[in-house]
Design an enzyme around this catalytic site. Structure first.
Site, PDB file in Angstrom:
ATOM      1  CG  ASP A  36      -2.077   0.961   1.058  1.00  0.00           C
ATOM      2  OD1 ASP A  36      -3.221   0.500   0.916  1.00  0.00           O
ATOM      3  OD2 ASP A  36      -1.844   2.200   1.074  1.00  0.00           O
ATOM      4  CB  ILE A  37       0.774   4.300  -2.102  1.00  0.00           C
ATOM      5  CG1 ILE A  37       1.849   5.244  -2.609  1.00  0.00           C
ATOM      6  CG2 ILE A  37      -0.507   5.033  -1.769  1.00  0.00           C
ATOM      7  CD1 ILE A  37       1.521   5.839  -3.974  1.00  0.00           C
ATOM      8  CG  ASN A  91     -12.140  -0.641   3.755  1.00  0.00           C
ATOM      9  OD1 ASN A  91     -12.501  -1.100   4.835  1.00  0.00           O
ATOM     10  ND2 ASN A  91     -10.990  -0.003   3.603  1.00  0.00           N
ATOM     11  N   GLY A  97     -15.320   3.146   3.502  1.00  0.00           N
ATOM     12  CA  GLY A  97     -13.917   3.472   3.301  1.00  0.00           C
ATOM     13  C   GLY A  97     -13.332   2.999   1.977  1.00  0.00           C
ATOM     14  CD  GLN A  98     -14.773  -0.676  -2.818  1.00  0.00           C
ATOM     15  OE1 GLN A  98     -15.919  -0.902  -2.436  1.00  0.00           O
ATOM     16  NE2 GLN A  98     -14.221  -1.334  -3.820  1.00  0.00           N
ATOM     17  CB  SER A  99     -10.715   5.337  -1.760  1.00  0.00           C
ATOM     18  OG  SER A  99      -9.544   4.582  -1.506  1.00  0.00           O
ATOM     19  CG  HIS A 104      -8.370  -3.064  -2.726  1.00  0.00           C
ATOM     20  ND1 HIS A 104      -9.294  -2.390  -3.502  1.00  0.00           N
ATOM     21  CD2 HIS A 104      -8.273  -2.363  -1.572  1.00  0.00           C
ATOM     22  CE1 HIS A 104      -9.726  -1.329  -2.855  1.00  0.00           C
ATOM     23  NE2 HIS A 104      -9.135  -1.296  -1.677  1.00  0.00           N
ATOM     24  CG  HIS A 106      -6.836  -2.916   2.869  1.00  0.00           C
ATOM     25  ND1 HIS A 106      -6.116  -1.748   2.746  1.00  0.00           N
ATOM     26  CD2 HIS A 106      -8.033  -2.674   2.273  1.00  0.00           C
ATOM     27  CE1 HIS A 106      -6.841  -0.831   2.102  1.00  0.00           C
ATOM     28  NE2 HIS A 106      -8.017  -1.376   1.802  1.00  0.00           N
TER      29      HIS A 106
END
Ligand code: 5GP
Ligand code: ZN
Length: 118
Positions: A36-37, A91, A97-99, A104, A106
């Protein structure tokens, strides 16, 4: 939106295609795992099916074998980094909280993880 074709303007389709750089930690024919960035734990890896599906529920309906593989790979990602305990989070929906609307999981590990989550 779902289906195997890459989706224009999808960040994770771009990473799958190699057009967007990412630190990939595991790959299989059907999945990639990359850091994750904006990591929220010492281990924070995203497990992403190569095929575009918007949510985990869509993936479960369209290709349950890939979802099962993703869950197995989550344990392998954690084990590779020395963790037997980890959290796997999907999410689902903006309010949760899904953006990024390419499914995916986490994988979070390496620090105490509070419950309930925020
Ligand atoms: P969501 O909010 O949809 O559950 O999770 C999306 C995750 O993707 C976030 O944790 C965010 O930091 C991460 N992310 C967003 N854009 C990029 C990117 O370009 N590269 C990487 N490696 N992670 C990203
Ligand atoms: Zn996508």
């Amino acid at each position: 939106m779902s289906g195997p074709e890459a989706v224009a303007d999808c960040m994770f389709c771009g990473i799958v295609a190699g057009d967007v750089p990412a630190t990939i930690v595991r790959e299989t024919p059907r999945l990639i795992a990359f850091r994750d960035i904006d990591p929220q734990a010492p281990t924070h890896v995203l497990l992403v099916p190569r095929a575009h599906h918007a949510s985990v529920a869509e993936l479960a309906g369209a290709d349950p074998d890939v979802l099962a593989e993703l869950v197995r790979e989550a344990a392998a990602v954690a084990a590779d980094e020395g963790h037997s305990a980890y959290r796997l989070v999907f999410n689902t929906g903006a309010e949760a909280g899904q953006s990024v609307f390419h499914v995916h999981g986490h994988v979070l590990a390496g620090r105490p993880l509070a419950w309930p989550p925020g």
